[in-house]
Design an enzyme around this catalytic site. Sequence first.
Site, PDB file in Angstrom:
ATOM      1  N   ASN A 180       0.826  -1.213   0.000  1.00 48.33           N
ATOM      2  CA  ASN A 180       0.000   0.000   0.000  1.00 48.33           C
ATOM      3  C   ASN A 180       0.856   1.257   0.000  1.00 48.33           C
ATOM      4  O   ASN A 180       0.535   2.253  -0.668  1.00 48.33           O
ATOM      5  CB  ASN A 180      -0.913   0.018   1.226  1.00 48.33           C
ATOM      6  CG  ASN A 180      -2.074  -0.954   1.122  1.00 48.33           C
ATOM      7  OD1 ASN A 180      -2.274  -1.580   0.085  1.00 48.33           O
ATOM      8  ND2 ASN A 180      -2.826  -1.106   2.193  1.00 48.33           N
ATOM      9  N   HIS A 221     -15.388  -3.471   1.439  1.00 50.62           N
ATOM     10  CA  HIS A 221     -15.493  -2.842   0.120  1.00 50.62           C
ATOM     11  C   HIS A 221     -16.926  -2.478  -0.258  1.00 50.62           C
ATOM     12  O   HIS A 221     -17.156  -1.845  -1.288  1.00 50.62           O
ATOM     13  CB  HIS A 221     -14.899  -3.803  -0.928  1.00 50.62           C
ATOM     14  CG  HIS A 221     -14.543  -3.167  -2.229  1.00 50.62           C
ATOM     15  ND1 HIS A 221     -15.280  -3.372  -3.377  1.00 50.62           N
ATOM     16  CD2 HIS A 221     -13.537  -2.333  -2.567  1.00 50.62           C
ATOM     17  CE1 HIS A 221     -14.737  -2.693  -4.374  1.00 50.62           C
ATOM     18  NE2 HIS A 221     -13.673  -2.059  -3.915  1.00 50.62           N
ATOM     19  N   ARG A 235     -13.980   2.839   5.426  1.00 46.54           N
ATOM     20  CA  ARG A 235     -12.775   2.026   5.580  1.00 46.54           C
ATOM     21  C   ARG A 235     -11.494   2.860   5.533  1.00 46.54           C
ATOM     22  O   ARG A 235     -10.604   2.707   6.351  1.00 46.54           O
ATOM     23  CB  ARG A 235     -12.717   0.981   4.463  1.00 46.54           C
ATOM     24  CG  ARG A 235     -11.551   0.014   4.587  1.00 46.54           C
ATOM     25  CD  ARG A 235     -11.336  -0.748   3.297  1.00 46.54           C
ATOM     26  NE  ARG A 235     -10.695   0.062   2.273  1.00 46.54           N
ATOM     27  CZ  ARG A 235     -10.750  -0.188   0.974  1.00 46.54           C
ATOM     28  NH1 ARG A 235     -11.468  -1.202   0.536  1.00 46.54           N
ATOM     29  NH2 ARG A 235     -10.124   0.570   0.101  1.00 46.54           N
ATOM     30  N   HIS A 254     -16.724   2.746 -13.887  1.00 45.04           N
ATOM     31  CA  HIS A 254     -16.503   2.006 -12.645  1.00 45.04           C
ATOM     32  C   HIS A 254     -17.758   1.250 -12.217  1.00 45.04           C
ATOM     33  O   HIS A 254     -17.731   0.484 -11.257  1.00 45.04           O
ATOM     34  CB  HIS A 254     -16.070   3.004 -11.553  1.00 45.04           C
ATOM     35  CG  HIS A 254     -15.523   2.380 -10.317  1.00 45.04           C
ATOM     36  ND1 HIS A 254     -16.196   2.407  -9.107  1.00 45.04           N
ATOM     37  CD2 HIS A 254     -14.368   1.716 -10.089  1.00 45.04           C
ATOM     38  CE1 HIS A 254     -15.467   1.794  -8.186  1.00 45.04           C
ATOM     39  NE2 HIS A 254     -14.362   1.355  -8.749  1.00 45.04           N
TER      40      HIS A 254
END
Length: 702
Positions: free
Chosen positions: A57, A608, A580, A451
């Site tokens: 990350n 998610h 998140r 998306h």
Amino acid sequence: MSETVVTETPIDLQSSEYYLNRELSHLQFNIRVLEQALDESHPLLDRLFFLCIFSKNLDEFYEVRVANLTQQLAFSREQAGADGLHPQQVLDEIHEICSHTVERQYSILNDTLLPALEKENIRFLRRGDWNDLQRDWIRDYFEKSVQPLISPIGLDPSHPFPRLVNKSLNFIVALEGKDAFGRETGLAIIPAPRSLPRIIRIPDELCPNGSAKGDNFIFLSSVIHEYADELFPGMTIKGCYQFRVTRNADLEIDHDDTADLASALEDELHSRNFGEEMRLEVADNCPDSLVNFLLTKFSLDENDLFRVNGPVNLSRLMEAIGQINRPDLQYAPFTPGLPKNINFKKSIFESIQAKDALMLHPFESFTPVVDMLREAAKDPSVRAIKQTLYRTGAKSEIVNALVDAARNGKEVTVVIELRARFDEEDNLYLANRLQEAGAVVVYGVVGYKTHAKLMLVVRKEGENFKRYVHMGTGNYHAGNARVYTDYSFMTCDDSIGEDVHKVFMQLTGMGEALRIKKLFHAPFTLHKKIIELIDRERAHAEAGKPALIRMKANGLTEPKIIRALYKASQAGVKVELIIRGMCCLRPGITGVSENIEVRSIIGRFLEHTRVYYFQNGGKDEIYAASADLMERNLLNRVETCFPIESNKLKDRMKRELEVYMEDNCQAWVLQSDGSYVRSQPAEGEEAIKAQAILLENLASAV
């Protein structure tokens, strides 16, 4: 004498004091991931996995986020966000935070995880730990597998400093003596072969004594370091130090000057590995003179430097996890549950006709989504299939089914988003494969990433066509569906089917925005509708009615959404947010956001789902979406948000949101200063882990 009236100064909700910085909030999420490496409630190998994820990350954070801030400064495009911080101020804070956090990361590895792994007979052997048998095997490995692939580069006027690939492992070597040509340069670079594994397993038979048996690994960096002198015969190595440079990896395509997006993207992918330098990682024992030499060559300064006590790329430790067969040190495997409202003995289309289907992955299986396509590919009544693909993987069952459908004569149309970051190459491959099978492939709309997660199957039933729809909060990626939490929804509702059809018309054709009945879609109506729903809840509170908003998303950064939530809080609406990652809203500010709670759940699975719930005066409304509450999603992407209208399914989603709000073990609660505090059960209170509860309720044990 007249009475003096004191009026309160209205609160300016656009003031920067009410907003957190997006990049710094993103960094806080990565730190929460790192903290999982210390959490003993996770199995040991999963703790190591969290450490690797943090490293991965952070790489992407520098490749994209830090790169973006640096570009703003380089091209005088500085633009403060709602938080008011100048890009240079943000970069300075990033440096300060990352310096401490990376040091902590290596401390966790060296002082906690490696000793704990060694107690379990899992070792990462340093050069001084090799026994004679191992040393002989490693020398043979070097001579046969490493040395033939290495090209050491002596630095002199005819051998300038090489262009080094983004995130590649390299060594800087200090030399003494003259080579065969009489050169005496003093410095060389050894690029590690990219085709070789970074983690090498030592054969078990080379560990003869009982205490050394188990899983034993060495680093490629140790092998090269040990035998570096053999790469420079006749010369003396005074020092050999590993380093790695991270580059800007965000692709830039000029849409106004691009006739063919696929060709432009292919050209740009070649340059990704050689973007502008963003960060230098180097062994902590590397002399200052060599470090300064590297900084100069990469046009970096001390703020971009990380001296590390260990391998320069910890994410490579994932290679070892896959080679260790220790189920006792990992989460127990599970079988995703099969949705009870889908009859797998019947046609999936018959099941959807009977009732809408809702699945929560990974607790429930992704198989019905794949099965829907597989059945559609073979069903003679199916005439057309339309699908969006954002991230789906190079070896995708979804794509296999679409290829079969096209070859079986179905009208297959696929909207592939070529610009899905770091999946561009896979998506180009999939696009070519689908085109070769006869599918119509388009790349969405120039300037707007597609998306939305949509699948539309058109089936001839009697004299009419019937539309069957799948929509989701996550990608059509079977692998991700095992580790990401996402909702899938299947319906044959006529209005929703017509709406999805119109979205595909906008994506593949041209024309004005079409009127859509039930869906909200970006960049047209979604942003406006969410604000309207928040404002409606505020009106209920002002009218004295109960008012509650629950929103679950990966990020909340859009200022107008945040201001609407502040106004709702001021009116007395209870606002519960499960965000998140990035969150720019400051909760708990008196007179502004004291009715807002923000929590982040970090656990075994990556949260998610995007779910938006509004109490609406007792007439609950709940929506699931592909979109986060961020500017890019709401204003610059094609996204969809769909209603859940079945009372049974609404009640189920409400209960699942409540479980997340009750989590007192893996929830991190955002404070008004931008820090996060981990929840803990009070004395005598039951420990609640949302993901564990959902796993128990929805999945099956192996």
